[in-house]
Scaffold this motif. Structure first.
Motif, PDB file in Angstrom:
ATOM      1  N   THR A 183     -10.235  51.314  20.080  1.00 45.91           N
ATOM      2  CA  THR A 183      -9.236  50.377  20.117  1.00 45.91           C
ATOM      3  C   THR A 183      -9.314  49.372  18.945  1.00 45.91           C
ATOM      4  O   THR A 183      -8.347  48.951  18.404  1.00 45.91           O
ATOM      5  N   GLU A 184     -10.299  49.372  18.279  1.00 44.85           N
ATOM      6  CA  GLU A 184     -10.367  48.640  17.023  1.00 44.85           C
ATOM      7  C   GLU A 184      -9.554  49.538  15.997  1.00 44.85           C
ATOM      8  O   GLU A 184      -8.867  49.100  15.075  1.00 44.85           O
ATOM      9  N   VAL A 185      -9.951  50.834  16.036  1.00 47.08           N
ATOM     10  CA  VAL A 185      -9.100  51.859  15.069  1.00 47.08           C
ATOM     11  C   VAL A 185      -7.541  51.690  15.377  1.00 47.08           C
ATOM     12  O   VAL A 185      -6.802  51.681  14.290  1.00 47.08           O
ATOM     13  N   LEU A 186      -7.085  51.705  16.799  1.00 43.43           N
ATOM     14  CA  LEU A 186      -5.810  51.426  16.924  1.00 43.43           C
ATOM     15  C   LEU A 186      -5.383  49.986  16.335  1.00 43.43           C
ATOM     16  O   LEU A 186      -3.967  50.312  15.662  1.00 43.43           O
ATOM     17  N   ARG A 187      -5.861  48.916  16.520  1.00 39.42           N
ATOM     18  CA  ARG A 187      -5.386  47.815  16.018  1.00 39.42           C
ATOM     19  C   ARG A 187      -5.130  47.818  14.519  1.00 39.42           C
ATOM     20  O   ARG A 187      -4.216  47.297  13.856  1.00 39.42           O
ATOM     21  N   ALA A 188      -6.286  48.418  13.663  1.00 41.56           N
ATOM     22  CA  ALA A 188      -6.315  48.375  12.326  1.00 41.56           C
ATOM     23  C   ALA A 188      -4.930  49.207  12.093  1.00 41.56           C
ATOM     24  O   ALA A 188      -4.574  49.092  10.785  1.00 41.56           O
ATOM     25  N   GLY A 189      -4.459  50.236  12.680  1.00 39.47           N
ATOM     26  CA  GLY A 189      -3.441  51.001  12.495  1.00 39.47           C
ATOM     27  C   GLY A 189      -2.161  50.409  12.793  1.00 39.47           C
ATOM     28  O   GLY A 189      -1.078  51.138  12.912  1.00 39.47           O
ATOM     29  N   GLY A 190      -2.157  49.353  13.469  1.00 40.65           N
ATOM     30  CA  GLY A 190      -0.953  48.298  13.834  1.00 40.65           C
ATOM     31  C   GLY A 190      -0.472  48.794  15.243  1.00 40.65           C
ATOM     32  O   GLY A 190       0.740  48.499  15.822  1.00 40.65           O
ATOM     33  N   ARG A 191      -1.212  49.463  16.123  1.00 42.86           N
ATOM     34  CA  ARG A 191      -1.109  49.830  17.486  1.00 42.86           C
ATOM     35  C   ARG A 191      -1.701  48.882  18.269  1.00 42.86           C
ATOM     36  O   ARG A 191      -2.636  48.214  18.025  1.00 42.86           O
ATOM     37  N   GLN A 192      -1.545  49.033  19.643  1.00 40.33           N
ATOM     38  CA  GLN A 192      -1.956  47.978  20.792  1.00 40.33           C
ATOM     39  C   GLN A 192      -2.475  49.190  21.789  1.00 40.33           C
ATOM     40  O   GLN A 192      -1.984  50.085  21.948  1.00 40.33           O
ATOM     41  N   TYR A 193      -3.501  48.398  22.323  1.00 40.36           N
ATOM     42  CA  TYR A 193      -4.184  49.257  23.519  1.00 40.36           C
ATOM     43  C   TYR A 193      -4.111  48.408  25.084  1.00 40.36           C
ATOM     44  O   TYR A 193      -4.073  47.254  25.149  1.00 40.36           O
ATOM     45  N   VAL A 194      -3.146  49.016  25.790  1.00 39.31           N
ATOM     46  CA  VAL A 194      -2.810  48.502  27.097  1.00 39.31           C
ATOM     47  C   VAL A 194      -3.397  49.427  28.135  1.00 39.31           C
ATOM     48  O   VAL A 194      -3.230  50.858  28.043  1.00 39.31           O
ATOM     49  N   GLN A 195      -4.151  48.919  28.816  1.00 35.76           N
ATOM     50  CA  GLN A 195      -4.727  49.670  30.099  1.00 35.76           C
ATOM     51  C   GLN A 195      -4.262  49.687  31.405  1.00 35.76           C
ATOM     52  O   GLN A 195      -3.680  48.676  31.715  1.00 35.76           O
ATOM     53  N   ILE A 196      -4.053  50.659  32.167  1.00 32.02           N
ATOM     54  CA  ILE A 196      -3.395  50.460  33.689  1.00 32.02           C
ATOM     55  C   ILE A 196      -4.681  50.025  34.429  1.00 32.02           C
ATOM     56  O   ILE A 196      -5.873  50.838  34.334  1.00 32.02           O
ATOM     57  N   VAL A 197      -4.520  49.205  35.413  1.00 31.36           N
ATOM     58  CA  VAL A 197      -5.683  48.856  36.337  1.00 31.36           C
ATOM     59  C   VAL A 197      -5.065  48.786  37.830  1.00 31.36           C
ATOM     60  O   VAL A 197      -3.827  48.332  38.131  1.00 31.36           O
ATOM     61  N   ASP A 198      -5.858  49.422  38.570  1.00 30.94           N
ATOM     62  CA  ASP A 198      -5.502  49.199  40.065  1.00 30.94           C
ATOM     63  C   ASP A 198      -6.364  48.427  40.380  1.00 30.94           C
ATOM     64  O   ASP A 198      -7.540  48.392  40.385  1.00 30.94           O
ATOM     65  N   PRO A 199      -5.749  47.398  41.269  1.00 36.76           N
ATOM     66  CA  PRO A 199      -6.595  46.143  41.813  1.00 36.76           C
ATOM     67  C   PRO A 199      -7.382  46.185  42.841  1.00 36.76           C
ATOM     68  O   PRO A 199      -8.182  45.640  43.230  1.00 36.76           O
TER      69      PRO A 199
END
Length: 163
Positions: free
Chosen positions: A20-36
């Motif tokens: 996720t840090e590599v994604l952010r460094a490349g200007g991308r975001q990390y969104v996770q799907i969650v089932d409650p």
């Protein structure tokens, strides 16, 4: 981790935080799907323990309703209860601080959904032994729902064989 919400499998996703840090460094975001849905098959699972302590799960006759979804025996947060919002927020914050930093979270199955109808009268801590990787929906009803006092929703009529 074994479909337990707010956990990460330490083997399969050992490098998730770095990823996720590599994604952010490349200007991308990390969104996770969650089932409650919250697993109730392990009494030492902290998310289940905190939810029971906060009394935030769906209730029937003053008892937590138990259904069946990916974690196995599952309790469902009652999002009509104002206390649930605070509990849910705290669990997300704990997950964010201890497991992985998220840029967003997609709450999937935010409505109550169970593979068995009604509430299954199983006790918290009842082990889950069904293997989702080899699920046979033709026998699921017999092995899980009917055996544990639930009515069937998923039968062979709902899941015809495909060639």
């Amino acid at each position: 981790n074994t479909f337990h919400i707010f956990t990460v499998d330490p083997v399969r996703y050992a490098g998730l935080r770095n990823f996720t840090e590599v994604l952010r460094a490349g200007g991308r975001q990390y969104v996770q799907i969650v089932d409650p849905g919250v697993a109730v098959n392990e009494l030492n699972y902290s998310v289940y323990q905190s939810g029971e302590a906060a009394n935030v799960f769906m209730q029937r006759d003053n008892t937590t309703m138990v259904g069946v979804v990916w974690p196995g025996w599952t309790a469902f947060p009652d999002f009509t209860n104002p206390a649930t919002t605070q509990w849910w927020t705290t669990e997300i914050q704990n997950y964010f601080q201890t497991q992985v930093q998220l840029d967003g979270m997609w709450t999937d199955m935010n409505e109550i959904s169970s593979f068995c109808g009604g509430s299954c009268p199983v006790l918290p801590g009842t082990p889950w032994t069904f293997d989702w990787h080899t699920v046979d929906w033709n026998t699921f009803d017999q092995l899980i729902c009917q055996k544990n006092g639930c009515s069937a929703l998923n039968t062979s009529l709902n899941y015809p064989p495909f060639n």
